[in-house]
Write an enzyme that holds these catalytic residues in place. Sequence first.
Site, PDB file in Angstrom:
ATOM      1  N   HIS A 186      -9.226 -38.445  -5.387  1.00  0.00           N
ATOM      2  CA  HIS A 186      -8.229 -39.444  -5.821  1.00  0.00           C
ATOM      3  C   HIS A 186      -8.220 -40.537  -4.756  1.00  0.00           C
ATOM      4  CE1 HIS A 186      -4.059 -40.345  -7.517  1.00  0.00           C
ATOM      5  NE2 HIS A 186      -3.970 -40.929  -6.343  1.00  0.00           N
ATOM      6  N   HIS A 220      -7.556 -44.289  -3.392  1.00  0.00           N
ATOM      7  CA  HIS A 220      -7.036 -45.657  -3.461  1.00  0.00           C
ATOM      8  C   HIS A 220      -8.101 -46.530  -2.804  1.00  0.00           C
ATOM      9  CE1 HIS A 220      -2.924 -44.932  -5.033  1.00  0.00           C
ATOM     10  NE2 HIS A 220      -3.294 -43.690  -4.736  1.00  0.00           N
ATOM     11  N   CYS A 222       1.044 -47.084  -3.628  1.00  0.00           N
ATOM     12  CA  CYS A 222       2.020 -46.015  -3.463  1.00  0.00           C
ATOM     13  C   CYS A 222       3.276 -46.623  -2.872  1.00  0.00           C
ATOM     14  CB  CYS A 222       1.475 -44.907  -2.557  1.00  0.00           C
ATOM     15  SG  CYS A 222       2.705 -43.623  -2.248  1.00  0.00           S
ATOM     16  N   ASN A 244      -5.418 -47.452  -7.142  1.00  0.00           N
ATOM     17  CA  ASN A 244      -6.540 -46.509  -7.172  1.00  0.00           C
ATOM     18  C   ASN A 244      -7.818 -47.268  -7.482  1.00  0.00           C
ATOM     19  OD1 ASN A 244      -4.090 -44.873  -8.440  1.00  0.00           O
ATOM     20  ND2 ASN A 244      -5.452 -43.467  -7.431  1.00  0.00           N
TER      21      ASN A 244
HETATM   22  P1  HMG Z   1      16.480 -36.533  -2.416  1.00  0.00           P
HETATM   23  O1  HMG Z   1      17.206 -37.828  -2.296  1.00  0.00           O
HETATM   24  O2  HMG Z   1      16.361 -35.696  -1.194  1.00  0.00           O
HETATM   25  O3  HMG Z   1      16.983 -35.618  -3.600  1.00  0.00           O
HETATM   26  O4  HMG Z   1      15.028 -36.891  -2.962  1.00  0.00           O
HETATM   27  P2  HMG Z   1      18.395 -35.187  -4.087  1.00  0.00           P
HETATM   28  O5  HMG Z   1      18.191 -33.834  -4.684  1.00  0.00           O
HETATM   29  O6  HMG Z   1      19.404 -35.398  -3.026  1.00  0.00           O
HETATM   30  O7  HMG Z   1      18.664 -36.221  -5.293  1.00  0.00           O
HETATM   31  C1  HMG Z   1      18.980 -37.580  -5.088  1.00  0.00           C
HETATM   32  C2  HMG Z   1      19.374 -38.169  -6.446  1.00  0.00           C
HETATM   33  O8  HMG Z   1      18.242 -38.181  -7.324  1.00  0.00           O
HETATM   34  C3  HMG Z   1      20.449 -37.337  -7.162  1.00  0.00           C
HETATM   35  O9  HMG Z   1      21.181 -38.232  -7.968  1.00  0.00           O
HETATM   36  C4  HMG Z   1      19.628 -36.440  -8.050  1.00  0.00           C
HETATM   37  O10 HMG Z   1      20.334 -36.005  -9.187  1.00  0.00           O
HETATM   38  C5  HMG Z   1      18.487 -37.342  -8.457  1.00  0.00           C
HETATM   39  P3  HMG Z   1      22.700 -38.612  -7.565  1.00  0.00           P
HETATM   40  O11 HMG Z   1      23.431 -37.305  -7.493  1.00  0.00           O
HETATM   41  O12 HMG Z   1      22.602 -39.305  -6.220  1.00  0.00           O
HETATM   42  O13 HMG Z   1      23.121 -39.530  -8.664  1.00  0.00           O
HETATM   43  N1  HMG Z   1      17.270 -36.600  -8.732  1.00  0.00           N
HETATM   44  C6  HMG Z   1      16.511 -36.772  -9.833  1.00  0.00           C
HETATM   45  N2  HMG Z   1      16.676 -37.576 -10.891  1.00  0.00           N
HETATM   46  C7  HMG Z   1      15.709 -37.521 -11.848  1.00  0.00           C
HETATM   47  N3  HMG Z   1      14.630 -36.695 -11.765  1.00  0.00           N
HETATM   48  C8  HMG Z   1      14.449 -35.899 -10.708  1.00  0.00           C
HETATM   49  C9  HMG Z   1      15.427 -35.920  -9.706  1.00  0.00           C
HETATM   50  N4  HMG Z   1      15.534 -35.270  -8.531  1.00  0.00           N
HETATM   51  C10 HMG Z   1      16.672 -35.688  -7.953  1.00  0.00           C
HETATM   52  N5  HMG Z   1      13.386 -35.118 -10.639  1.00  0.00           N
HETATM   53  C11 HMG Z   1      13.169 -36.270  -4.344  1.00  0.00           C
HETATM   54  C12 HMG Z   1      14.070 -35.883  -3.188  1.00  0.00           C
HETATM   55  C13 HMG Z   1      11.992 -35.325  -4.335  1.00  0.00           C
HETATM   56  C14 HMG Z   1      13.945 -36.140  -5.658  1.00  0.00           C
HETATM   57  C15 HMG Z   1      12.703 -37.739  -4.152  1.00  0.00           C
HETATM   58  O14 HMG Z   1      12.186 -37.867  -2.873  1.00  0.00           O
HETATM   59  C16 HMG Z   1      11.655 -38.184  -5.142  1.00  0.00           C
HETATM   60  O15 HMG Z   1      11.926 -38.334  -6.326  1.00  0.00           O
HETATM   61  N6  HMG Z   1      10.409 -38.411  -4.647  1.00  0.00           N
HETATM   62  C17 HMG Z   1       9.322 -38.824  -5.480  1.00  0.00           C
HETATM   63  C18 HMG Z   1       8.637 -39.970  -4.830  1.00  0.00           C
HETATM   64  C19 HMG Z   1       7.452 -40.412  -5.665  1.00  0.00           C
HETATM   65  O16 HMG Z   1       7.480 -40.354  -6.893  1.00  0.00           O
HETATM   66  N7  HMG Z   1       6.396 -40.875  -4.985  1.00  0.00           N
HETATM   67  C20 HMG Z   1       5.214 -41.328  -5.648  1.00  0.00           C
HETATM   68  C21 HMG Z   1       4.451 -40.204  -6.280  1.00  0.00           C
HETATM   69  S1  HMG Z   1       3.403 -39.357  -5.142  1.00  0.00           S
HETATM   70  C22 HMG Z   1       1.998 -40.357  -5.030  1.00  0.00           C
HETATM   71  O17 HMG Z   1       1.983 -41.443  -5.543  1.00  0.00           O
HETATM   72  C23 HMG Z   1       0.783 -39.819  -4.345  1.00  0.00           C
HETATM   73  C24 HMG Z   1      -0.298 -39.365  -5.334  1.00  0.00           C
HETATM   74  O18 HMG Z   1      -0.694 -40.435  -6.176  1.00  0.00           O
HETATM   75  C25 HMG Z   1      -1.516 -38.848  -4.581  1.00  0.00           C
HETATM   76  C26 HMG Z   1      -2.012 -39.810  -3.499  1.00  0.00           C
HETATM   77  O19 HMG Z   1      -2.326 -40.963  -3.784  1.00  0.00           O
HETATM   78  O20 HMG Z   1      -2.048 -39.352  -2.363  1.00  0.00           O
HETATM   79  C27 HMG Z   1       0.205 -38.243  -6.239  1.00  0.00           C
HETATM   80 MG    MG Z   2      -2.116 -41.967  -5.631  1.00  0.00          MG
END
Ligand code: HMG
Ligand code: MG
Length: 304
Positions: free
Chosen positions: A208, A210, A241, A250
Site C-alpha cells: 500500500h 502513497h 492521510c 496513494n
Molecule cells: P477517541 O477520541 O479516543 O475515541 O478516538 P472516543 O472513544 O473517546 O470517542 C470520541 C468520539 O467519537 C465520541 O463521540 C464517540 O462516540 C465517537 P462523543 O461522545 O464525543 O460525541 N466515536 C465514533 N463515532 C463513529 N464511529 C466510530 C466512533 N468511535 C468513537 N467508530 C478513535 C479514537 C479510534 C475513535 C479515533 O481516533 C478515530 O476514529 N481514528 C480514525 C482515524 C482515521 O480514520 N485515520 C485514517 C485511516 S488510517 C489510514 O489512512 C492509513 C491506511 O491507509 C494505511 C496507510 O496508508 O498506512 C489504512
Molecule cells: Mg493509506
Amino acid sequence: MTLPTAVTLVEVGPRDGLQNESRTVALGDKLELLNRLAQTGLQTIETGSFVSPKWVPQMADTAALFAALKPVDGVRYTALVPNERGLDDAIASGVEEVALFAATTESFSQKNTNCSVARSLDNCATIARRAMEHDMRVRGYLSCVLGCPYEGTVAPLTVADLTRQLLDLGCYEVSLGDTIGVGTAGSTAEMLMALQHANIDMPKLAIHCHDTYGQAIANILVALQYGISTIDASVAGLGGCPYAQGATGNVATEDVVYLLNGLGITHGVDLHKLIDAGEFISTAINRPNQSSVARAVIAKRNNQ
Ligand code: HMG
Ligand code: MG
C-alpha cells in the site's frame, strides 16, 4: 526473480483518497464513483470507513453510502473500522469485509487512533474476533512500514513482528502501508527481506504505497519480485492521510494497471474505464488528476 502471473488490485480511493478532502464530497458523487469503479473489473473496493466523524469528517456518510449502494455482482465492498463501535456500524450496514489498522510507531498510533501500539493491537484482536464470529473477512493494515512522519526510520524487524501479530489475529492479509511514501526500492527490498527471513507467508501480504516521493511504482515492482500479488491503489491518485502532514495520495490505480500491462501480469481491469472513473471524480472534487498514465492517455485522446 520471478513475478506473479496474476495480481489482485484493491481500490482504496473512495476511502483512503476521499478521507483527506477538505471539502465535503457529495454522497451522489461518491456513489457515481463507486458505480464506475465497479464497472472496470475491479473486484475489491474499500468503500469507506466507520471512524469517528470528529476525527475524519469526510467518512461520516459511510453508513448512508452502503445503504444507497447498488452492489455489482463479483465486487467486494469493504470498510475500515477503528474500534468496536465502527465494527457494530459495519455489521449494521451489512458489510462483509472489514479492515483494521495498527502502526509501527507509538507517535503515529497516538495521532491516528489516540492510543499506544499495544492498546491498538488489543483493540484489533477484539475487532478481529468479533468480526470473524459474524463470518466477516478481516484484513489488516500496518502503517508506516518504511518510515514515520514523527519518528523517522522504522526497523524492518519491527514491521515483521507486527505483521506476524496481525496475521495471528486472523487477518487473511496484511497490507503494508508506506503511509508517507518515503520508501525506495532499496528500503522496500530490505523490509521485505526481513519479512521473508521471519517466515511470513508473502502471498498473505499486500503493498500500500502513497506516492509522495514518486517512488511507488518502483517499490511495487520490488514487492512483486518478493512474491506480493495484492496491490492497493487509488484511482486518479486520490488522497493522503489526515494524520501524516504532507503525505500525498496513494499510487494511482491507472499507473499500476499500466505497469502490470507492461509486465504481462493479469489483473482484470479495463484501463480506459478506470481512467474515465478517475476523470469523473477529479472533476467532481475539482482536483488535477494525479495519474501520469491517465493524463497521457487523455492528452492522446484529445489529439486524435
Ligand atoms: P477517541 O477520541 O479516543 O475515541 O478516538 P472516543 O472513544 O473517546 O470517542 C470520541 C468520539 O467519537 C465520541 O463521540 C464517540 O462516540 C465517537 P462523543 O461522545 O464525543 O460525541 N466515536 C465514533 N463515532 C463513529 N464511529 C466510530 C466512533 N468511535 C468513537 N467508530 C478513535 C479514537 C479510534 C475513535 C479515533 O481516533 C478515530 O476514529 N481514528 C480514525 C482515524 C482515521 O480514520 N485515520 C485514517 C485511516 S488510517 C489510514 O489512512 C492509513 C491506511 O491507509 C494505511 C496507510 O496508508 O498506512 C489504512
Ligand atoms: Mg493509506
